[in-house]
Design an enzyme around this catalytic site. Structure first.
Site, short mmCIF file in Angstrom:
data_model
loop_
_atom_site.label_atom_id
_atom_site.label_comp_id
_atom_site.label_asym_id
_atom_site.label_seq_id
_atom_site.Cartn_x
_atom_site.Cartn_y
_atom_site.Cartn_z
N SER A 79 0.84 -1.19 0.00
CA SER A 79 0.00 0.00 0.00
C SER A 79 0.88 1.25 0.00
O SER A 79 1.75 1.39 -0.85
CB SER A 79 -0.96 -0.05 1.19
OG SER A 79 -1.96 0.91 1.07
N ASP A 139 -8.63 -4.53 -6.17
CA ASP A 139 -8.17 -3.78 -5.00
C ASP A 139 -8.97 -2.49 -4.85
O ASP A 139 -9.01 -1.67 -5.76
CB ASP A 139 -6.68 -3.45 -5.17
CG ASP A 139 -6.03 -2.93 -3.89
OD1 ASP A 139 -6.68 -2.18 -3.15
OD2 ASP A 139 -4.86 -3.29 -3.64
N HIS A 144 -7.16 -5.98 -0.74
CA HIS A 144 -6.04 -5.04 -0.70
C HIS A 144 -4.78 -5.79 -0.32
O HIS A 144 -4.52 -6.04 0.86
CB HIS A 144 -6.37 -3.94 0.32
CG HIS A 144 -5.38 -2.82 0.37
ND1 HIS A 144 -4.94 -2.16 -0.76
CD2 HIS A 144 -4.74 -2.24 1.42
CE1 HIS A 144 -4.10 -1.21 -0.40
NE2 HIS A 144 -3.94 -1.25 0.90
#
Length: 525
Positions: free
Chosen positions: A237, A464, A494
């Site tokens: 991320s 995602d 994610h």
């Protein structure tokens, strides 16, 4: 929405939101007054420090609290330590702060490659608490690496940014994030102003120094302190953005690196927020399709995606008019429900909780959606908040230059509503969250070009919600030819490596453990 305009781990509710990536020497630079010799001496002294590894204590309140990390499979324990870094890299001989580290040593010391440093995202997530929670999933990598993570500056146990106290945060996160009239818009502005003022009062001197550029410099100092010639890195991320900035600053120091759940480095505040609105909407569409496919087994009303999503938007509209009972004496508001829905879209494993939470809220019981919202905001069952959202706001706002007033955010609402009927209003208004911030931002978007760096495996997931799939291709291109090596996971959630997909794990492990880069365009299903 929480992660507001960009860069995610489960983050910032009523707030949203880049960094001056100038020419940086490998020694971190120096101020004019210090001179190169003084600067170099100070950095050499910091690079020579030896962390005092010891049994890890329970997480601090800012890290989220809870018990000390459990042993790994086979009984191996986690060790924790601190390392010193300059508060200001322009004055490396000046004030220092401590960064909290955690590690589990490699099982096969004879074939050890080095340390593998993780950043799990946010920005604002504590790596000291996240790494042990995922420890079993990364156990294959511990065969040849010490697994290492850290609390970045401003986060957890590393000079944490502090803003409002727990009681004030309960009120802050319950506030209406989607004003319908002038009075509600004024209230939102007052809320943002109060929050920014509290951050300045409680954390002021640190706020200019918590950005991603300094975190990247910290990574290179950490590499040296850990005794590694190259930085072997696993970024997830926002951790992919941090890794990209590191690769730009220190291309020759990049070892084997993986970027998973990839931030689009070309997206500024507006484009990043619109991308996330589309990403969460796509994930919600996929959730609704799954519900429709299960027929009578799905408890939500509606026999099509459109009908299920109309039910959700209707529920949120009702909560805007009148909150419902939540947990204890706390009610579930529209803002918290929106956060809770977003939190449940981070992983397909959470979809049953989302279905149950929506069904219960329709019956007037908001406890489950409120619990999901609390998880996003870093609130534990005792009512204590970690500093994940405070750090998220501080890092985003010092990184990104764009500043939106409430009126400017309001003007963008049509674009956000087109991107998402469910999340558009909330993410559109969240554009304004840095408008009152006391520290200016420093870039439009991060420079991650890294000519000459070793190959970096860039893994994007098609479903995602938080870092949409297109970001992986953008990152691979921006890193440069021969550096960004793109791989696709056709799935939900994610993050690909922790999804349980055997193909992703096999290809990633082959690169990190044996240096075998997957073929260009590899797709895992």
């Amino acid at each position: 929405m929480a992660h507001a305009s960009r860069r995610v781990v489960l983050t910032a509710a009523a707030s949203a939101a880049v960094l001056l990536v100038g020419g940086c020497s490998d020694d971190g630079g120096g101020s004019a007054s210090d001179g190169p010799s003084a600067s170099g001496s100070a950095m050499a002294e910091l690079a020579a420090q030896k962390p005092q590894w010891a049994v890890c204590p329970p997480p601090s309140a800012a890290e989220g609290g809870g018990p000390a990390p459990s042993p790994l499979p086979g009984g191996a324990g986690w060790e924790c330590a601190f390392m010193e870094v300059p508060l200001d890299y322009d004055d490396p001989g000046g004030e220092k702060i401590e960064l909290a580290l955690i590690r589990a040593e490699a099982r096969d010391s004879a074939n050890r490659i080095g340390s593998l440093v993780f950043n799990f995202g946010g920005p604002g997530g504590s790596g000291v608490t996240a790494l042990p929670s995922f420890g079993a999933e990364f156990e294959s990598l511990r065969s040849r690496y010490d697994l290492v993570s850290f609390d970045p500056r401003g986060v957890g146990r590393s000079q944490p940014v502090e803003c409002l106290d727990d009681r004030a945060l309960d009120a802050y996160y319950a506030e209406d994030g989607t004003p319908d009239d002038a009075a509600e818009q004024t209230a939102l502005g007052d809320n943002q102003k109060e929050y920014a003022a509290a951050c300045e009062k409680n954390s002021g001197p640190a706020l200019p120094h918590v950005g991603t550029e300094n975190a990247a410099r910290d990574l290179d100092l950490m590499r040296q302190v850990l005794g590694d010639d190259k930085l072997h890195y696993f970024g997830i991320s926002y951790g992919t953005e941090l890794g990209g900035v590191y690769a730009h600053q220190f291309p020759k120091n990049v070892g084997r690196a993986v970027f998973d759940a990839v931030v689009d480095p070309n997206a500024g505040t507006l484009d990043g927020a619109l991308g996330q609105a589309r990403g969460f909407q796509l994930a919600l569409d996929n959730f609704a399709k799954d519900c429709v496919a299960r027929g009578d087994d799905c408890t939500l009303p509606g026999s099509s995606v459109a009908e299920i999503e109309a039910f959700i938007t209707g529920l949120l509209a009702e909560l805007d008019k009148k909150p419902i009972p939540g947990l204890g004496d706390r009610e579930l508001t529209q803002t918290q429900a929106t956060n809770g829905i977003a939190q449940a879209l981070y992983s397909k494993e959470y979809w049953p909780y989302l279905e149950q939470g929506l069904d219960e809220a329709d019956a007037g019981r908001g406890g489950l959606l409120l619990a999901l919202s609390d998880s996003m905001n870093g609130r534990n069952e005792q009512g204590q908040y970690s500093n994940i959202q405070a750090a998220n706001a501080a890092i985003n706002c010092v990184d990104f230059k764009e500043r939106y007033s409430l009126d400017q955010a309001k003007a963008k609402l049509p674009e956000f509503r087109e991107a998402s009927a469910v999340f558009g209003d909330y993410m559109g208004w969240a554009l304004s969250s840095c408008g009152q911030w006391p520290v200016p931002g420093t870039f439009e978007h991060p420079d991650v070009s890294a000519p000459g760096a070793a190959p970096i495996l860039v893994v994007g997931t098609t479903g995602d919600p938080a870092t949409p799939y297109a970001g992986a291709h953008a990152m691979a291109e921006a890193l440069g030819e021969g550096v960004g090596m793109e791989m696709t996971y056709q799935g939900e959630g994610h993050g690909a490596y922790t999804s349980g997909n055997a193909c992703v794990k096999r290809a990633t492990d082959a690169y990190l453990l044996n240096g075998r880069v997957p073929a260009a365009g590899t797709v895992c299903r």
